[in-house]
Scaffold this active site. Structure first.
Site, PDB file in Angstrom:
ATOM      1  N   TYR A  65      51.824   6.281  52.494  1.00  0.00           N
ATOM      2  CA  TYR A  65      50.674   6.165  53.764  1.00  0.00           C
ATOM      3  C   TYR A  65      51.282   5.271  54.763  1.00  0.00           C
ATOM      4  CZ  TYR A  65      46.162   6.543  55.635  1.00  0.00           C
ATOM      5  OH  TYR A  65      45.113   6.766  56.561  1.00  0.00           O
ATOM      6  N   LYS A 120      40.703  31.055  40.284  1.00  0.00           N
ATOM      7  CA  LYS A 120      41.947  31.402  41.069  1.00  0.00           C
ATOM      8  C   LYS A 120      42.665  30.382  41.149  1.00  0.00           C
ATOM      9  CE  LYS A 120      42.318  35.792  42.504  1.00  0.00           C
ATOM     10  NZ  LYS A 120      41.685  36.720  41.813  1.00  0.00           N
ATOM     11  N   GLU A 168      38.959  36.082  49.106  1.00  0.00           N
ATOM     12  CA  GLU A 168      38.329  36.550  47.576  1.00  0.00           C
ATOM     13  C   GLU A 168      36.995  36.925  47.740  1.00  0.00           C
ATOM     14  OE1 GLU A 168      39.283  37.167  43.455  1.00  0.00           O
ATOM     15  OE2 GLU A 168      40.632  36.320  45.198  1.00  0.00           O
ATOM     16  N   ASP A 169      36.267  38.079  47.054  1.00  0.00           N
ATOM     17  CA  ASP A 169      35.081  38.357  47.048  1.00  0.00           C
ATOM     18  C   ASP A 169      34.330  38.262  48.213  1.00  0.00           C
ATOM     19  OD1 ASP A 169      35.477  38.589  44.229  1.00  0.00           O
ATOM     20  OD2 ASP A 169      34.716  36.601  43.745  1.00  0.00           O
ATOM     21  N   ALA A 227      35.007  53.277  46.296  1.00  0.00           N
ATOM     22  CA  ALA A 227      35.705  53.263  47.484  1.00  0.00           C
ATOM     23  C   ALA A 227      35.670  51.810  48.153  1.00  0.00           C
ATOM     24  CB  ALA A 227      35.344  54.251  48.289  1.00  0.00           C
ATOM     25  N   GLY A 228      35.797  50.642  47.420  1.00  0.00           N
ATOM     26  CA  GLY A 228      35.475  49.382  48.091  1.00  0.00           C
ATOM     27  C   GLY A 228      36.971  49.075  48.279  1.00  0.00           C
ATOM     28  N   ALA A 229      36.855  47.696  48.634  1.00  0.00           N
ATOM     29  CA  ALA A 229      38.335  47.149  49.086  1.00  0.00           C
ATOM     30  C   ALA A 229      39.326  47.564  47.953  1.00  0.00           C
ATOM     31  CB  ALA A 229      38.278  45.511  49.141  1.00  0.00           C
ATOM     32  N   ASN A 328      34.096  44.674  36.121  1.00  0.00           N
ATOM     33  CA  ASN A 328      33.527  43.549  35.527  1.00  0.00           C
ATOM     34  C   ASN A 328      32.246  43.285  35.617  1.00  0.00           C
ATOM     35  OD1 ASN A 328      36.029  42.317  34.228  1.00  0.00           O
ATOM     36  ND2 ASN A 328      36.904  41.939  36.312  1.00  0.00           N
ATOM     37  N   ASN A 359      44.680  41.454  38.230  1.00  0.00           N
ATOM     38  CA  ASN A 359      45.507  40.976  39.102  1.00  0.00           C
ATOM     39  C   ASN A 359      45.985  39.734  38.970  1.00  0.00           C
ATOM     40  OD1 ASN A 359      43.193  39.694  39.621  1.00  0.00           O
ATOM     41  ND2 ASN A 359      42.533  40.638  41.538  1.00  0.00           N
TER      42      ASN A 359
END
Length: 486
Positions: A65, A120, A168-169, A227-229, A328, A359
């Site tokens: 520092y 994650k 994410e999400d 047909a999502g992401a 899920n 993933n």
């Protein structure tokens, strides 16, 4: 009540022999969910900040520092890229979410996503040697609507502190615009793991499943339920890697995608779906049942099951059919049911079944490779390279119908992915520094081993306590009582 091995290696062995496969599958889900709740409460979350430097005496604070750190600030001011080597920025990922589509639970409010985002961060560190910070944000505008603009602005503002961003999400269609705008606007990789990560690992698993079935990607008829992401990106990578658009059919909640879907055409937010609608399904299959007749593969990332995908649909597929049921927490069809209906290879997103297509076996490696060469973005070419890296690694060590891709236990896969992805980044001109394959592999492997050793050392020293046996036993009792009462 039996004593439970805290490693949880044999989940099936926890349940009575008289349980049917359906009862066992439900019991595992209930056990893991209750154990998750109690274990998180016991530990107070699952990540913490640990210094990476030594403190050899109090005067070292004058080095780390003030006044010594002034030299770091002015050096970075003169050349911002120095921040990647003089701070932790070069190995740090922001896990950003507005928590509007958390796994299968929908909008969980911004704090509700922290469990997943911390998870994650844990996976990145333990599997890929990558540090990460969970950032769950409120994306609502003045009218209370979730605004993609707020997420985009937030990520642009945090760039100077991170080497990459993991989205994410985020609910659709916002997720498409957020990713596409940030990939172009940012000078660090912006990666949407729900989309690109799932696409990488699914493509890898599909490539090996097709090899085992004696089929090819170009010749396979593939149906994508949802047909999502995730599935739209899977479809895009399949086509970019040689899949035949005339043999590809996607379904959203309103039916199959095709060039006659004016509702998609007229909604500017659905541009990713419209791109695929124009290319695929020229026969305009009306129903999932119709599309699956004679199909070689089903990739389902839609509504949790276990009856979303019907047994009779699987029975009508081609010989040596491939079924990926990846919703899920409950797959669209239980693996045993799909096998009984005639499927040759079945995969899910869960680690308690054979063939986990998740993933988690992809994103730690691809992000590590991108970070080590200080990439400015992760391209579709890098994502496809990662998929082939995972597929090739798995094939070399041996694949079978119940073991199509490597698992998280195989440390080498992440370092191999990192090295392959880094080379692709260099070839495509998006890397700030050029490192050879061996150098990336060596550095990635060393960081991964160090991360895992740190966890083991903290467990041995008592800084991470083993969960009490009563906690595991209570979770199992909850699951058994619930299933017995159904």
């Amino acid at each position: 009540m039996m004593k439970i091995d805290p490693s949880l290696k044999d989940l099936d062995g926890l349940f009575p022999r008289g349980f049917t496969e359906d009862q066992k599958a439900r019991a595992k889900t209930l056990f893991l969910k209750r154990l998750s709740l109690e274990a998180h409460r016991f530990y107070g979350g699952k990540v913490q900040t640990v210094p990476k430097c030594g403190v050899y005496g109090l005067n070292w604070f004058n080095v780390w520092y003030t006044p010594g750190v002034s030299e770091i600030s002015t050096t970075i001011r003169s050349d911002n890229d120095e921040s990647f080597s003089l701070s932790n920025r070069g190995n740090l990922v922001a896990v950003v979410s507005d928590s509007t589509r958390v796994l299968g639970d929908g909008d969980c409010t911004p704090p509700g996503g922290l469990g997943v985002m911390e998870g994650k961060a844990l996976l990145m560190k333990y599997l890929g040697g990558v540090d990460a910070t969970a950032l769950c944000i409120d994306s609502r505008d003045a009218e209370g609507r979730h605004s993609p603009d707020k997420i985009i602005e937030f990520v642009k503002m945090l760039q100077p502190s991170f080497g990459a961003v993991n989205l994410e999400d985020i609910s659709q269609p916002n997720c498409f615009r957020v990713l596409d705008e940030l990939r172009d606007a940012c000078d660090i990789p912006v990666w949407h793991d729900d989309a690109q990560g799932t696409a990488c690992v699914t493509l890898a698993g599909l490539l090996n499943a097709l090899k085992l079935a004696g089929k090819t990607l170009a010749g396979a008829k593939i149906v994508l339920l949802g047909a999502g992401a995730a599935n739209t990106t899977i479809a895009r990578l399949i086509l970019a890697d040689g899949g035949d658009p005339a043999k590809l059919v996607l379904f959203d909640s309103k039916g199959s995608l095709h060039s006659g879907r004016s509702d998609i055409r007229d909604d500017p937010r659905e541009y990713r779906k419209w791109e695929l609608a124009q290319k695929t399904n020229p026969q305009r299959a009306a129903t999932v049942a119709d599309a699956l007749k004679g199909a070689d593969a089903l990739i389902a990332l839609s509504k949790p099951g276990p009856d979303t995908v019907k047994r009779e649909w699987v029975s009508a597929m081609a010989k040596k059919a491939i079924v990926f049921a990846c919703a899920n927490p409950v797959p669209e069809i239980w693996p045993h049911a799909a096998k009984e209906a005639g499927a040759f290879i079945v995969a899910t997103g869960r680690g308690d079944f054979a063939n986990q297509v998740n993933n988690s076996v992809c994103f730690p490696g691809i992000l590590k490779g991108a970070l080590l060469v200080r990439a400015r973005k992760i391209t579709d070419g890098m994502a496809i390279r990662c998929a082939h890296s995972l597929a090739d690694f798995s094939e070399k060590r041996g694949i079978s119908p119940d073991n199509i891709i490597a698992t998280m236990e195989e440390t080498d896969v992440f370092a191999t992915e990192a090295a392959d992805v880094a080379q692709q980044a260099v070839q495509e001109g998006v890397a700030r520094v050029s490192l050879g394959w061996d150098e990336v592999y060596r550095r990635a492997k060393a960081d991964i081993v160090a991360a895992r050793s740190l966890v083991e050392d903290m467990k041995k020293a008592g800084h991470i306590a083993e969960p009490p046996s009563e906690l595991l036993e209570a979770a199992l009792k909850h699951a058994l009582d619930a299933v017995a009462g159904q």
